[in-house]
Design a protein around this motif. Structure first.
Motif, PDB file in Angstrom:
ATOM      1  N   PRO A 101       0.829  -1.208   0.000  1.00 43.71           N
ATOM      2  CA  PRO A 101       0.000   0.000   0.000  1.00 43.71           C
ATOM      3  C   PRO A 101       0.868   1.266   0.000  1.00 43.71           C
ATOM      4  CG  PRO A 101      -0.628  -1.493   1.799  1.00 43.71           C
ATOM      5  CD  PRO A 101       0.594  -2.064   1.170  1.00 43.71           C
ATOM      6  N   GLU A 102       0.399   2.243  -0.754  1.00 46.10           N
ATOM      7  CA  GLU A 102       1.157   3.493  -0.908  1.00 46.10           C
ATOM      8  C   GLU A 102       1.489   4.133   0.452  1.00 46.10           C
ATOM      9  OE1 GLU A 102      -0.932   5.911  -3.831  1.00 46.10           O
ATOM     10  OE2 GLU A 102       0.385   7.574  -3.209  1.00 46.10           O
ATOM     11  N   GLY A 103       0.498   4.109   1.349  1.00 49.70           N
ATOM     12  CA  GLY A 103       0.700   4.721   2.668  1.00 49.70           C
ATOM     13  C   GLY A 103       1.830   4.044   3.433  1.00 49.70           C
ATOM     14  N   LEU A 104       1.957   2.743   3.257  1.00 44.24           N
ATOM     15  CA  LEU A 104       3.023   2.013   3.949  1.00 44.24           C
ATOM     16  C   LEU A 104       4.381   2.342   3.322  1.00 44.24           C
ATOM     17  CD1 LEU A 104       3.916  -0.061   6.034  1.00 44.24           C
ATOM     18  CD2 LEU A 104       3.405  -1.862   4.386  1.00 44.24           C
ATOM     19  N   VAL A 105       4.419   2.416   2.006  1.00 44.02           N
ATOM     20  CA  VAL A 105       5.693   2.741   1.330  1.00 44.02           C
ATOM     21  C   VAL A 105       6.178   4.121   1.786  1.00 44.02           C
ATOM     22  CG1 VAL A 105       6.826   3.085  -0.905  1.00 44.02           C
ATOM     23  CG2 VAL A 105       5.205   1.208  -0.620  1.00 44.02           C
ATOM     24  N   LYS A 106       5.237   5.018   2.050  1.00 39.11           N
ATOM     25  CA  LYS A 106       5.624   6.351   2.556  1.00 39.11           C
ATOM     26  C   LYS A 106       6.335   6.236   3.910  1.00 39.11           C
ATOM     27  CE  LYS A 106       2.576   9.591   0.349  1.00 39.11           C
ATOM     28  NZ  LYS A 106       1.127   9.676   0.280  1.00 39.11           N
ATOM     29  N   ASN A 107       5.944   5.230   4.691  1.00 41.98           N
ATOM     30  CA  ASN A 107       6.551   5.051   6.012  1.00 41.98           C
ATOM     31  C   ASN A 107       7.943   4.431   5.971  1.00 41.98           C
ATOM     32  OD1 ASN A 107       4.855   5.629   8.559  1.00 41.98           O
ATOM     33  ND2 ASN A 107       3.395   4.939   7.031  1.00 41.98           N
ATOM     34  N   ILE A 108       8.307   3.882   4.835  1.00 45.43           N
ATOM     35  CA  ILE A 108       9.650   3.286   4.721  1.00 45.43           C
ATOM     36  C   ILE A 108      10.489   4.027   3.690  1.00 45.43           C
ATOM     37  CG2 ILE A 108       9.112   0.935   5.538  1.00 45.43           C
ATOM     38  CD1 ILE A 108       8.650   0.166   2.595  1.00 45.43           C
ATOM     39  N   GLY A 109       9.935   5.123   3.174  1.00 44.12           N
ATOM     40  CA  GLY A 109      10.641   5.857   2.128  1.00 44.12           C
ATOM     41  C   GLY A 109      10.830   7.325   2.454  1.00 44.12           C
ATOM     42  N   THR A 110      11.742   7.941   1.709  1.00 50.14           N
ATOM     43  CA  THR A 110      11.952   9.390   1.768  1.00 50.14           C
ATOM     44  C   THR A 110      12.039   9.875   0.316  1.00 50.14           C
ATOM     45  OG1 THR A 110      14.342   9.108   1.747  1.00 50.14           O
ATOM     46  CG2 THR A 110      13.302   9.264   3.922  1.00 50.14           C
ATOM     47  N   ASP A 111      12.343  11.146   0.140  1.00 50.28           N
ATOM     48  CA  ASP A 111      12.503  11.671  -1.227  1.00 50.28           C
ATOM     49  C   ASP A 111      13.653  10.984  -1.950  1.00 50.28           C
ATOM     50  OD1 ASP A 111      10.511  13.357  -0.717  1.00 50.28           O
ATOM     51  OD2 ASP A 111      11.758  15.148  -0.396  1.00 50.28           O
ATOM     52  N   THR A 112      14.571  10.431  -1.179  1.00 50.33           N
ATOM     53  CA  THR A 112      15.777   9.899  -1.812  1.00 50.33           C
ATOM     54  C   THR A 112      15.841   8.375  -1.881  1.00 50.33           C
ATOM     55  OG1 THR A 112      16.862  10.134   0.322  1.00 50.33           O
ATOM     56  CG2 THR A 112      17.245  11.892  -1.285  1.00 50.33           C
ATOM     57  N   GLY A 113      14.835   7.685  -1.381  1.00 51.32           N
ATOM     58  CA  GLY A 113      14.922   6.230  -1.489  1.00 51.32           C
ATOM     59  C   GLY A 113      13.864   5.484  -0.705  1.00 51.32           C
ATOM     60  N   ILE A 114      13.910   4.147  -0.826  1.00 49.76           N
ATOM     61  CA  ILE A 114      13.053   3.245  -0.030  1.00 49.76           C
ATOM     62  C   ILE A 114      14.018   2.396   0.788  1.00 49.76           C
ATOM     63  CG2 ILE A 114      11.283   1.456  -0.075  1.00 49.76           C
ATOM     64  CD1 ILE A 114      10.421   2.450  -2.796  1.00 49.76           C
ATOM     65  N   TRP A 115      13.777   2.292   2.088  1.00 50.78           N
ATOM     66  CA  TRP A 115      14.853   1.881   2.986  1.00 50.78           C
ATOM     67  C   TRP A 115      14.667   0.559   3.707  1.00 50.78           C
ATOM     68  CZ3 TRP A 115      18.740   4.839   1.640  1.00 50.78           C
ATOM     69  CH2 TRP A 115      18.460   6.097   1.114  1.00 50.78           C
ATOM     70  N   SER A 116      13.535  -0.101   3.501  1.00 50.05           N
ATOM     71  CA  SER A 116      13.371  -1.426   4.110  1.00 50.05           C
ATOM     72  C   SER A 116      12.235  -2.155   3.400  1.00 50.05           C
ATOM     73  CB  SER A 116      13.073  -1.325   5.616  1.00 50.05           C
ATOM     74  OG  SER A 116      11.768  -0.832   5.834  1.00 50.05           O
ATOM     75  N   VAL A 117      12.081  -3.437   3.722  1.00 50.60           N
ATOM     76  CA  VAL A 117      11.012  -4.251   3.133  1.00 50.60           C
ATOM     77  C   VAL A 117      10.086  -4.709   4.265  1.00 50.60           C
ATOM     78  CG1 VAL A 117      10.469  -6.287   1.757  1.00 50.60           C
ATOM     79  CG2 VAL A 117      12.629  -5.066   1.372  1.00 50.60           C
ATOM     80  N   PRO A 118       8.810  -4.325   4.199  1.00 50.76           N
ATOM     81  CA  PRO A 118       7.891  -4.694   5.291  1.00 50.76           C
ATOM     82  C   PRO A 118       7.481  -6.166   5.208  1.00 50.76           C
ATOM     83  CG  PRO A 118       6.747  -3.367   3.634  1.00 50.76           C
ATOM     84  CD  PRO A 118       8.173  -3.477   3.181  1.00 50.76           C
TER      85      PRO A 118
END
Ligand code: GAL
Length: 409
Positions: free
Chosen positions: A117-134
């Motif tokens: 879900p997009e909302g979850l990706v926002k919680n693991i991401g920033t403007d510069t990357g995605i930082w973990s796998v839920p």
């Protein structure tokens, strides 16, 4: 690699014949271990050449593991991959300190942009990357009980704290602990459910956005309600693990326990109780229609000794097969939108339905809303309240801590 795999491509987890070790660091030890073990078993089947080192540090909500992790990360000895909550625990700590590798490439390669879900990706991401796998979605605001016990005591499941207080008087007279609490972090856990009930979802969000002060009248009221709730908890809380608190509900020494749905995993997987009859649940009092979420995730720290093995590990845990091997045992639901619900029990099915329709808010106690600095300071604020029971002074202290850690305004 086989000729067929070369022609048609194959999942990243099997793209290479991997060897060497993979150290996975988490706090899923003992009773909390079966779901992780299922994931490790799947990984080992897919990567038979890799020796998995399952490094765990016991302690609910990572109270001990996080300190060990910090020492290792700062000492330049990161584990290959470690458990970290989606949200500020990841972003405000390890990403901010530039200790994680960007995983955007893996999300694209695995098609994860379409399944998480997009909302979850926002919680693991920033403007510069995605930082973990839920690996999951847990729910924090759940109250647990045993239906047959409530019936025996003549109690209906309360839907508000006022209904709980009325029931609690009856339970006290029968020498039953109305609401069981465990060691300190579970006070934070209970607080967030009580505060959500008292504040409502909009004000809960406003607190973390710095739009509502912790020492506003609404903020003080939440501590007052929490103080009243504590009057109905057990005196030996600080000596109990969350599992022992759950045991008290199962044994009929206590009536209710507010705990995340890893308690469903513990009761169904470890204690072999049947959801619905062996144990019952509802949204914690006053929070019906709201789903306070948290997500466990794993990342790739910079300097991980076995990088390729980690990428294969992340591919496994983010896959549909991996997620549906892990979550039915864990008590959580899959973070993926395409999970196979037929593999899940009655509790998880109901959590999944709620996640689809409820108002979603983030958990404080499990890393979503606040960074490590706030969490550490908040632990002292909580201790102060447990001793003083002074709502006004505690709310003021919480506001100071929020300001110090860049939350409050
Ligand atoms: C949470 C974690 C859960 C569970 C729980 C109890 O922080 O997200 O997966 O392990 O702690 O230890």
């Amino acid at each position: 690699m086989t000729a067929v795999a070369l022609l048609f491509g194959s999942p990243a987890a099997q793209a290479k014949d991997l060897s060497g070790q993979l150290e996975i660091f988490s706090w899923w030890a003992g009773d909390e271990g079966p779901a992780l073990q299922a994931l490790i078993d799947l990984y080992t089947k897919q990567n038979p050449g890799v020796e998995v080192v399952n490094a765990t540090v016991t302690g609910g909500s990572g109270v001990n593991a996080k300190a060990v992790l910090k020492t290792r990360m700062l000492g330049g000895e990161p584990p290959d991959s470690f458990q970290v909550h989606a949200g500020q625990e990841l972003i405000g700590t390890w990403v901010k300190a530039d200790r994680m590798e960007d995983l955007t490439f893996l999300f694209k390669e695995q098609g994860w942009m379409d399944v998480f879900p997009e909302g979850l990706v926002k919680n693991i991401g920033t403007d510069t990357g995605i930082w973990s796998v839920p690996v999951n979605i847990h729910r924090s605001n759940v109250v647990w009980y045993v239906p047959a016990n409530l019936e025996k005591w003549g109690i209906k499941v309360p839907t508000t704290w006022d209904e709980f207080f009325a029931a609690a008087e009856i339970l006290k007279a029968k020498n039953v602990v109305p609401l069981v609490l465990a060691q300190n972090w579970t006070a934070n856990h209970l607080w967030e459910s009580v505060a959500l009930a008292s504040l409502g979802a909009d004000n809960w969000d406003a607190l973390w956005a710095g739009k509502l002060a912790f020492d506003s009248p609404e903020g003080v009221k939440a501590w007052e309600l929490f103080g009243k709730v504590l009057e109905y908890t057990n005196k030996d809380a600080s000596s109990l693990s969350w599992q022992q608190a759950t045991d008290m509900v199962v044994d009929g020494r206590a009536a209710f326990n507010v705990m995340g749905d890893w308690a469903a995993g513990y009761m169904a997987t470890t204690k072999k109780l049947k959801p619905g009859s062996g144990f019952g649940w509802s949204a914690s009092f006053g929070t019906g229609g709201q789903f306070m979420f948290l997500a466990d995730s794993f990342g790739l720290p910079k300097g991980a000794p076995n990088r390729d093995n980690v990428i294969a590990w992340l591919s496994t845990l983010g896959s549909k097969e991996g997620s549906d091997a892990f979550n039915p045992l864990k008590g959580s639901i899959s973070a993926r939108t395409d999970s196979d619900l037929s593999k899940y029990n009655e509790y998880a099915k109901s959590a999944s339905a709620d996640f689809g329709k409820d108002r979603i808010v983030g958990s404080l106690a499990h890393g979503v809303t606040a960074n490590e600095g706030f969490m550490n300071d908040f632990a002292s604020v909580m201790e102060m309240f447990l001793k003083s029971r002074n709502a006004e002074a505690t709310a003021k202290a919480a506001q100071q801590v929020a300001m110090k850690n860049g939350i409050g305004k």
